[in-house]
Design a protein around this motif. Structure first.
Motif, PDB file in Angstrom:
ATOM      1  N   LEU A 383       0.836  -1.206   0.000  1.00 17.44           N
ATOM      2  CA  LEU A 383       0.000   0.000   0.000  1.00 17.44           C
ATOM      3  C   LEU A 383       0.866   1.249   0.000  1.00 17.44           C
ATOM      4  O   LEU A 383       0.594   2.219  -0.720  1.00 17.44           O
ATOM      5  N   GLU A 384       1.903   1.226   0.827  1.00 22.46           N
ATOM      6  CA  GLU A 384       2.819   2.366   0.879  1.00 22.46           C
ATOM      7  C   GLU A 384       3.514   2.556  -0.475  1.00 22.46           C
ATOM      8  O   GLU A 384       3.645   3.683  -0.968  1.00 22.46           O
ATOM      9  N   GLU A 385       3.940   1.433  -1.062  1.00 20.20           N
ATOM     10  CA  GLU A 385       4.628   1.525  -2.355  1.00 20.20           C
ATOM     11  C   GLU A 385       3.680   2.023  -3.445  1.00 20.20           C
ATOM     12  O   GLU A 385       4.083   2.831  -4.300  1.00 20.20           O
ATOM     13  N   LEU A 386       2.418   1.563  -3.399  1.00 23.05           N
ATOM     14  CA  LEU A 386       1.456   2.034  -4.401  1.00 23.05           C
ATOM     15  C   LEU A 386       1.194   3.525  -4.239  1.00 23.05           C
ATOM     16  O   LEU A 386       1.084   4.260  -5.226  1.00 23.05           O
ATOM     17  N   HIS A 387       1.064   3.971  -2.983  1.00 26.27           N
ATOM     18  CA  HIS A 387       0.838   5.397  -2.757  1.00 26.27           C
ATOM     19  C   HIS A 387       2.000   6.215  -3.313  1.00 26.27           C
ATOM     20  O   HIS A 387       1.796   7.237  -4.001  1.00 26.27           O
ATOM     21  N   HIS A 388       3.222   5.783  -3.014  1.00 29.77           N
ATOM     22  CA  HIS A 388       4.384   6.499  -3.536  1.00 29.77           C
ATOM     23  C   HIS A 388       4.432   6.402  -5.065  1.00 29.77           C
ATOM     24  O   HIS A 388       4.761   7.391  -5.746  1.00 29.77           O
ATOM     25  N   LYS A 389       4.067   5.233  -5.592  1.00 29.72           N
ATOM     26  CA  LYS A 389       4.111   5.031  -7.040  1.00 29.72           C
ATOM     27  C   LYS A 389       3.139   5.972  -7.745  1.00 29.72           C
ATOM     28  O   LYS A 389       3.493   6.640  -8.729  1.00 29.72           O
ATOM     29  N   TYR A 390       1.925   6.048  -7.231  1.00 29.37           N
ATOM     30  CA  TYR A 390       0.918   6.882  -7.892  1.00 29.37           C
ATOM     31  C   TYR A 390       1.141   8.357  -7.621  1.00 29.37           C
ATOM     32  O   TYR A 390       0.806   9.212  -8.450  1.00 29.37           O
ATOM     33  N   THR A 391       1.690   8.674  -6.440  1.00 34.18           N
ATOM     34  CA  THR A 391       2.055  10.070  -6.181  1.00 34.18           C
ATOM     35  C   THR A 391       3.152  10.511  -7.145  1.00 34.18           C
ATOM     36  O   THR A 391       3.089  11.609  -7.735  1.00 34.18           O
ATOM     37  N   SER A 392       4.142   9.644  -7.304  1.00 36.02           N
ATOM     38  CA  SER A 392       5.209   9.952  -8.259  1.00 36.02           C
ATOM     39  C   SER A 392       4.672   9.974  -9.688  1.00 36.02           C
ATOM     40  O   SER A 392       5.112  10.783 -10.517  1.00 36.02           O
ATOM     41  N   TYR A 393       3.727   9.089  -9.958  1.00 36.13           N
ATOM     42  CA  TYR A 393       3.102   9.043 -11.289  1.00 36.13           C
ATOM     43  C   TYR A 393       2.403  10.357 -11.598  1.00 36.13           C
ATOM     44  O   TYR A 393       2.577  10.947 -12.682  1.00 36.13           O
ATOM     45  N   GLN A 394       1.620  10.870 -10.661  1.00 41.35           N
ATOM     46  CA  GLN A 394       0.930  12.135 -10.884  1.00 41.35           C
ATOM     47  C   GLN A 394       1.927  13.284 -11.009  1.00 41.35           C
ATOM     48  O   GLN A 394       1.774  14.161 -11.871  1.00 41.35           O
ATOM     49  N   TYR A 395       2.933  13.252 -10.135  1.00 46.04           N
ATOM     50  CA  TYR A 395       3.940  14.303 -10.200  1.00 46.04           C
ATOM     51  C   TYR A 395       4.672  14.263 -11.534  1.00 46.04           C
ATOM     52  O   TYR A 395       4.909  15.302 -12.173  1.00 46.04           O
ATOM     53  N   ALA A 396       5.028  13.055 -11.994  1.00 45.56           N
ATOM     54  CA  ALA A 396       5.729  12.914 -13.264  1.00 45.56           C
ATOM     55  C   ALA A 396       4.848  13.369 -14.430  1.00 45.56           C
ATOM     56  O   ALA A 396       5.324  13.991 -15.392  1.00 45.56           O
ATOM     57  N   TYR A 397       3.543  13.065 -14.348  1.00 50.75           N
ATOM     58  CA  TYR A 397       2.653  13.497 -15.419  1.00 50.75           C
ATOM     59  C   TYR A 397       2.585  15.021 -15.485  1.00 50.75           C
ATOM     60  O   TYR A 397       2.618  15.612 -16.577  1.00 50.75           O
ATOM     61  N   ASN A 398       2.454  15.653 -14.312  1.00 48.82           N
ATOM     62  CA  ASN A 398       2.415  17.112 -14.315  1.00 48.82           C
ATOM     63  C   ASN A 398       3.721  17.696 -14.839  1.00 48.82           C
ATOM     64  O   ASN A 398       3.730  18.698 -15.573  1.00 48.82           O
ATOM     65  N   LYS A 399       4.831  17.062 -14.465  1.00 44.65           N
ATOM     66  CA  LYS A 399       6.107  17.496 -15.021  1.00 44.65           C
ATOM     67  C   LYS A 399       6.150  17.259 -16.535  1.00 44.65           C
ATOM     68  O   LYS A 399       6.744  18.047 -17.283  1.00 44.65           O
TER      69      LYS A 399
END
Length: 503
Positions: A383-399
């Motif tokens: 769960l922690e890894e998924l949260h970090h993965k999707y948080t990074s995913y959203q951040y990467a998309y915005n970037k």
């Protein structure tokens, strides 16, 4: 009782027929004395028995007190065992609650990022195969059946520059461009970042965690009733413990018996004295002495008093017997208490065996629960890894949005530089052409034709193109609102990503 004296010899003072009545009086006195002696003997026996019973009562009472203290000590020990089991269960439940809180935090954080992903739209240009270059890589070749893909890069098409469906449908580039613009205008058909998330895998993970959590409840349920069951059993045994034996007042009983025996002894002494007097009167009568009427009346009065004396002695015996019965009753109660304690001790032995089994079972449950709880903590890592993965995913998309906007600005700036350069070169070529024409007009007629044949050549025309004639980079259109949204979402996002890594 009167003490008749032997009358002096002389004429008879009473009728001769009454003289033989003396024998009857003597027999009555003897019988009364015998009855008194027997009653006093019985009283002495009862008094001795009362003393022995008193000793037995005291011994039984001491035994009851000792057994009561032993039972209460055992019950206190059992209560400590029950308290120990309850404390161990409470500690396990506390750790389970901490895990539940941590799971809720992780789940809420994951839900929050998924909701955030669902609220951010992705333009069709970003995930369709019509563009030569896609930030998400090649997507599903079917544009009409544009399905959601799991998080990550979908499988690549064999030809990223051409859609197979375009060939089948024989659509012209203009038609595809119009369809693309139509899709872009209809934002209801736009995907969101959440459409690229494999939610089925997340649901499977959450179901697995919930199943493991339920298994932990099943393990803890094996001993859930132990503290309450022990407490009820302890209370039931405690209620069985008899109250202290209500001891009679030994001093009062013995004092009363002694007083009664003294009174009975006095009555017995009186009976013995009366019998002695009557025996003497009988000897005098046999010796020929006659008694007058007054003497006979006194003897009769004494004989009539014998019954009352016997009744007093019997009352004394009854009083001693009552005290003896009171002591017997106390002894019976004490013996019943002893029997009750023996049954309680048997129950305590059974309770000890039960508590031993409970402690062993609780120990096993505690060890199994801790192992399972450790496994559950490991289950939270995905769960922690998924949260970090999707948080990074959203951040990467915005970037990515910001990067595409920057590249578009770079391409437009480069194109402006190229256009200005071409315009400047064209002006220089035109100026050069005019200068060469003037030179040819003024001097060309005087120069032989076989001298410097290339002098009449026009100036070279110039062009600016990509290196090695590479095609121009194709970039999706990024509206200003998406750029602004990406800027807002990336402000302070680095801190959020760092926090998600340490959850």
């Amino acid at each position: 009782m009167s003490n008749p004296e032997a009358p002096s010899p002389g004429p008879s003072a009473g009728p001769p027929a009454e003289q033989p009545h003396i024998v009857s009086l003597v027999l009555q006195a003897k019988k009364a004395l015998q009855q008194g002696e027997q009653l006093c003997h019985n009283a002495s026996t009862l008094s001795s028995s009362s003393a022995q019973i008193s000793v037995d009562v005291l011994a039984l009472d001491a035994q009851v007190r000792w057994m009561s203290e032993a039972v209460l000590d055992q019950l206190k020990l059992a209560a400590k065992v029950a308290k120990s089991i309850e404390q161990k269960r409470s500690e396990l439940e506390r750790q389970v609650k901490e895990w539940d809180t941590l799971r809720n935090q992780r789940s809420d954080a994951l839900d929050a990022i998924l909701e955030s992903l669902g609220a951010q739209s992705v333009p069709p240009d970003f995930h369709t195969v019509s563009a030569d270059s896609s930030p998400f890589g090649s997507q599903n070749p079917s544009e009409d059946e544009d399905e959601s893909t799991p998080f990550g890069l979908p499988p690549s098409s064999s030809n990223p520059r051409q859609s197979p469906t375009d060939t089948i449908r024989n659509r012209s580039p203009i038609a595809r461009l119009q369809e693309k613009k139509s899709k872009r205008m209809d934002r209801r058909r736009w995907k969101t970042l959440r459409d690229f998330v494999d939610e089925r895998a997340i649901e499977d993970l959450l179901d697995t965690i919930e199943k493991d959590r339920q298994e932990l409840d099943d393990i803890l349920a094996q001993t859930i009733d132990y503290p309450e069951s022990l407490a009820k059993t302890i209370d039931a045994i405690k209620d069985m413990v008899p109250a202290e034996v209500a001891l009679p007042s030994f001093n009062e009983i013995f004092a009363s018996q002694e007083e009664t025996q003294t009174r009975m002894a006095e009555h017995l002494e009186s009976l013995a004295h009366h019998y002695g007097n009557m025996s003497n009167a009988m000897h005098d009568f046999e010796a020929g002495e006659e008694f007058d009427e007054e003497d006979m009346q006194g003897m009769n009065a004494d004989a009539d008093a014998l019954h009352g004396i016997i009744l007093d002695i019997e009352d004394g015996l009854h009083s001693i017997e009552v005290h003896r019965d009171e002591l017997l009753c106390s002894k019976t109660f004490a013996q019943e208490h002893i029997d009750t304690h023996r049954r309680i001790l048997t129950d305590l032995d059974e309770l000890g065996e039960i508590m031993t089994d409970m402690l062993e079972r609780q120990h096993n449950v505690e060890a199994e629960s801790l192992d399972h709880l450790e496994h559950l903590h490991l289950q939270l890592r995905p769960l922690e890894e998924l949260h970090h993965k999707y948080t990074s995913y959203q951040y990467a998309y915005n970037k990515l949005v910001l990067e595409l906007a920057r590249r578009r600005q770079y391409r437009e700036a480069a194109q402006r530089v190229v256009a200005n350069t071409i315009a400047e070169l064209d002006a220089m070529v035109e100026e050069e052409r005019m200068l060469r024409a003037e030179f040819q007009t003024e001097h060309g007629q005087y120069i032989p034709e076989d001298v410097c044949l290339y002098i009449e050549n026009p100036p070279n025309r110039w062009t600016v193109s990509t290196w090695n004639d590479e095609p121009l980079e194709t970039l999706p259109e990024v509206e200003a609102e998406f750029v602004e949204e990406a800027k807002q979402r990336t402000r302070g996002a680095e801190v959020g990503i760092g926090t998600s890594q340490s959850l």
